[in-house]
Design a protein around this motif. Structure first.
Motif, PDB file in Angstrom:
ATOM      1  N   UNK A 285       0.822  -1.212   0.000  1.00  0.00           N
ATOM      2  CA  UNK A 285       0.000   0.000   0.000  1.00  0.00           C
ATOM      3  C   UNK A 285       0.853   1.259   0.000  1.00  0.00           C
ATOM      4  N   UNK A 286       2.098   1.166   0.572  1.00  0.00           N
ATOM      5  CA  UNK A 286       2.985   2.337   0.551  1.00  0.00           C
ATOM      6  C   UNK A 286       3.305   2.741  -0.880  1.00  0.00           C
ATOM      7  N   UNK A 287       3.501   1.707  -1.724  1.00  0.00           N
ATOM      8  CA  UNK A 287       3.845   2.003  -3.115  1.00  0.00           C
ATOM      9  C   UNK A 287       2.660   2.638  -3.835  1.00  0.00           C
ATOM     10  N   UNK A 288       1.428   2.128  -3.551  1.00  0.00           N
ATOM     11  CA  UNK A 288       0.250   2.723  -4.184  1.00  0.00           C
ATOM     12  C   UNK A 288       0.085   4.173  -3.742  1.00  0.00           C
ATOM     13  N   UNK A 289       0.329   4.400  -2.438  1.00  0.00           N
ATOM     14  CA  UNK A 289       0.230   5.761  -1.915  1.00  0.00           C
ATOM     15  C   UNK A 289       1.238   6.666  -2.636  1.00  0.00           C
ATOM     16  N   UNK A 290       2.445   6.155  -2.779  1.00  0.00           N
ATOM     17  CA  UNK A 290       3.497   6.905  -3.468  1.00  0.00           C
ATOM     18  C   UNK A 290       3.060   7.244  -4.894  1.00  0.00           C
ATOM     19  N   UNK A 291       2.421   6.253  -5.569  1.00  0.00           N
ATOM     20  CA  UNK A 291       1.997   6.467  -6.951  1.00  0.00           C
ATOM     21  C   UNK A 291       0.904   7.537  -7.048  1.00  0.00           C
ATOM     22  N   UNK A 292       0.116   7.667  -5.973  1.00  0.00           N
ATOM     23  CA  UNK A 292      -0.913   8.701  -5.974  1.00  0.00           C
ATOM     24  C   UNK A 292      -0.281  10.069  -5.709  1.00  0.00           C
ATOM     25  N   UNK A 293       0.632  10.109  -4.739  1.00  0.00           N
ATOM     26  CA  UNK A 293       1.188  11.400  -4.313  1.00  0.00           C
ATOM     27  C   UNK A 293       2.258  11.930  -5.269  1.00  0.00           C
ATOM     28  N   UNK A 294       3.076  11.016  -5.809  1.00  0.00           N
ATOM     29  CA  UNK A 294       4.236  11.443  -6.572  1.00  0.00           C
ATOM     30  C   UNK A 294       3.896  12.375  -7.739  1.00  0.00           C
TER      31      UNK A 294
ATOM     32  N   UNK B 101       4.297   8.990 -17.959  1.00  0.00           N
ATOM     33  CA  UNK B 101       5.701   8.598 -17.744  1.00  0.00           C
ATOM     34  C   UNK B 101       5.908   7.978 -16.375  1.00  0.00           C
ATOM     35  N   UNK B 102       5.319   8.615 -15.352  1.00  0.00           N
ATOM     36  CA  UNK B 102       5.524   8.103 -13.994  1.00  0.00           C
ATOM     37  C   UNK B 102       4.950   6.687 -13.877  1.00  0.00           C
ATOM     38  N   UNK B 103       3.748   6.483 -14.424  1.00  0.00           N
ATOM     39  CA  UNK B 103       3.144   5.155 -14.301  1.00  0.00           C
ATOM     40  C   UNK B 103       3.853   4.121 -15.177  1.00  0.00           C
ATOM     41  N   UNK B 104       4.308   4.550 -16.338  1.00  0.00           N
ATOM     42  CA  UNK B 104       5.077   3.623 -17.193  1.00  0.00           C
ATOM     43  C   UNK B 104       6.358   3.202 -16.480  1.00  0.00           C
TER      44      UNK B 104
END
Lengths: 457, 213
Positions: free
Chosen positions: B44-53, B84-87
């Motif tokens: 979940x930390x990684x998902x959170x990071x993907x939302x915030x980043x 780009x970030x999600x890729x």
């Protein structure tokens, strides 16, 4: 003959290391190589391993000019076990290191797992196969290194002080395994300072002196072996550190769990315990290099609340690897830096420093680059530097590992003098005890996650 | 999907995105990557990071392009950043580096020196932080304070890394590693035909979208 050296000459700069050295080692024998630190034991092993390709003279292993072979063929003739356990691994886990090695030797894929498992079983470390090598203790790492050499099936096994950071039990286990290898036709050459455990298993003892090598006979060797000692220590209920509900872990494994304990009484305390039991980790906790649960106080002050910069003026650590402690280039510059920050400047006059340098046999090296000193010289210099700084408490992590007998004696004397003057309290981790024991006041033993004082050893 | 195929596929898509000024395509690429990430069961930390980043870079691109450029451009740039970030995450959060290096070695014949040098270096990464702390405290014990910009700190750090690299090469050579000599492979990498098929079909779909959207 499995090893034939003829007319070997080698110099470092102007210093001659070997002068017309000639040596032959018979096949399937167990050989011990001795001599003071810095005399060239490691260098000789490296020559035999073919790591000095430009050398003048003849080096034959198994009747092959070993230095001309590529590494993957050389490994089948010579296996090398290094002093520093960290020097020998390129992969994160023992099993991966084994497969990496066997792939290099072009062993077919279906045979790799078989050989790797057999080697792990032979050394008795199958349970370590998939652990991270970083988390293993010194003794466990050396067992992994041995397993790899077993898997390589090298005919000649070179061991360069493999037990410097290994406890007595692991040392005996490894020696026994090596002896078994000899029965399978392997030739063994070990360089070591500590002769205990060798008298019944070696066939030949070689001594390096005067830039050449000669064989010692059995009687001569027995004279060099020190007799086992029996020692009585005091117990104490004094200590500058107080541990309360102290718990120390590494990778989820609890190392130490003590409800209450005082350590660091005036004088010299010896800290013993098996490999990987957490002795060095305890030192790291005491110097705030590692986090822990519970509380440590120094002079009744919680060390968590003390600033690192001020705290390390009181409690310093002599690191296991001396280069960590170096900050300047030459021996003289290092000494000057330590003097500048010394807490006993009036004592450490240049005459006194000269005197200690001479006793440690370092005085002729004052202009030398610290990183180019031999392993033993580095350790002796490191110790002197930290004695000059003179923190009230000094924790010493294996201060005599890899030192020759004469140096160990001098170091023990010096520690006792400084301690008797009341300048510093010492807590020492050491696996080599013979020469140290007479100067030890207290003996703290770490076993089953508890620390307690012991009256005997 | 095989990590090598994934690497090439994501690289091609990224390069194409730099030449396309179409918010719609950026958006679709980001959505596809996000779905892939959701299926990959990250922490979940990684998902959170993907939302915030993406928040800051997207806001930054949006404000500067809408102030100094056109509104249209701002949308393209903002969606491009998210894509780009999600890729990038779809590659780096889901790929085992060892797997990728093994593929590069066995299938695409990258020099073994490079592959195993990198693999060795990867084992050092976790140690770096502790090493810096140790250098710092060791110097304090000798009475010297090394600030983070101190040349001494860098000198010691370089020294340590030189030692690590010498160690690594000694370790590799003493265990029989020979530069670019043939080796056997305990785990052979097999690239499934299916992996290529998926990658190529997705690329074809992307080209069609570029042509018609």
């Amino acid at each position: 003959m499995i090893v034939t050296l003829e007319h070997i000459n080698l110099s470092y700069g102007k210093t001659k290391i070997f002068n017309d050295l000639t040596l032959s080692i018979p096949e399937n024998s167990f050989n011990l190589l001795i001599g003071p630190s810095g005399i060239g034991k490691s260098t000789l092993l490296k020559i035999i391993a073919g790591l000095f390709p430009q050398l003048k003279g003849t080096v034959l292993v198994d009747n092959t000019a070993i230095s001309q072979l590529p590494a993957n063929q050389r490994a089948q003739h010579v296996g090398f076990l290094f002093q520093d356990p960290d020097t020998q691994f390129a992969m994160p886990t023992p099993f991966e290191e084994l497969t990496f090695t066997l792939e290099n030797l072009q062993i077919p894929a279906d045979e790799i797992a078989k050989r790797a498992t057999a080697a792990l079983e032979f050394v008795g470390i199958k349970q370590l196969a998939d652990q991270q090598i970083d988390t293993l203790s010194g003794g466990e790492k050396q067992k992994v290194a041995l397993a790899i050499i077993v898997a390589m099936k090298s005919k000649l096994l070179l061991l360069d002080e493999p037990f410097a950071n290994v406890d007595i039990i692991a040392r005996q286990e490894i020696l026994k395994k090596i002896k078994t290898l000899q029965a399978d036709g392997v030739t063994i050459l070990v360089a070591d300072h500590d002769f205990s455990g060798y008298q019944d298993i070696v066939n030949n003892v070689w001594e390096i002196q005067h830039q050449t090598i000669s064989a010692l006979d059995h009687d001569q060797f027995m004279q060099r072996i020190s007799k086992p000692q029996h020692h009585i220590f005091k117990t104490t209920n004094e200590g500058i550190f107080e541990l309360t509900h102290f718990k120390l872990s590494a990778e989820k494994r609890t190392l130490i769990n003590v409800p209450q304990l005082l350590i660091g009484a005036p004088g010299i305390t010896l800290l013993t315990g098996a490999n990987g039991s957490g002795k060095s980790t305890l030192f790291n906790a005491l110097t705030k290099l590692k986090s822990f649960d519970g509380q440590i106080t120094y002079q009744s002050k919680n060390i968590q609340k003390l600033k690192v910069a001020q705290y390390v003026q009181k409690v310093a650590l002599l690191f296991q690897s001396p280069e960590r402690q170096f900050l300047r280039m030459t021996v003289d510059e290092e000494l000057a830096l330590s003097y500048q920050h010394s807490q006993h400047q009036s004592f450490w006059s240049s005459e006194v420093i000269d005197h200690y340098l001479t006793r440690l046999n370092l005085n002729h090296l004052r202009q030398h680059i610290v990183y180019q000193l031999s392993g033993g010289q580095k350790k002796k210099l490191q110790l002197l530097l930290m004695l000059i700084v003179g923190t009230p408490v000094l924790l010493l992590d294996e201060p005599i590992a890899g030192l020759d007998v004469a140096s160990v004696r001098v170091v023990a004397e010096i520690l006792q003098e400084i301690s008797d003057q009341g300048k510093q309290r010492f807590i020492i981790i050491s696996h080599q005890l013979d020469a140290l024991l007479p100067v030890i006041n207290y003996h703290l033993h770490l076993d089953h996650q508890t620390l307690c004082y012991q009256e005997q050893l | 999907m095989n990590s090598g195929v994934k690497f090439v596929f994501i690289l091609i898509v990224s390069i194409e995105l730099t030449f396309i000024l179409n918010a719609c395509i950026n958006f679709i690429v980001a959505i596809v990557a996000a779905i892939y990430l959701m299926l990959s069961r990250l922490t979940w930390q990684r998902y959170l990071l993907l939302v915030l980043m993406p928040i800051l870079p997207v806001l930054g691109a949006w404000t500067s392009f809408s102030t100094y450029g056109t509104h249209n451009m701002a949308i393209v740039m903002a969606t491009r950043i998210v894509a780009y970030i999600y890729l990038g995450a779809a590659f780096s959060f889901t790929t085992n580096m060892v797997d990728l290096l093994n593929t590069l070695e066995q299938k695409w014949h990258l020099p073994t020196t490079f592959v195993y040098g990198l693999r060795g270096a990867l084992t050092f990464v976790p140690r770096v932080k502790q090493e810096i702390k140790t250098i710092h405290i060791a110097a304090l014990m000798r009475g010297e304070h090394l600030s983070f910009y101190s040349p001494q700190l860098f000198f010691k750090a370089i020294l340590v890394s030189l030692q690590w690299s010498t160690r690594l090469s000694t370790a590799m050579v003493s265990h029989g590693f020979t530069e670019n000599a043939p080796r056997t492979h305990f785990q052979s990498i097999i690239i499934q035909k299916r992996d290529w098929l998926i990658a190529i079909s997705l690329l074809v779909i992307l080209q069609l979208m570029i042509a018609y959207l």
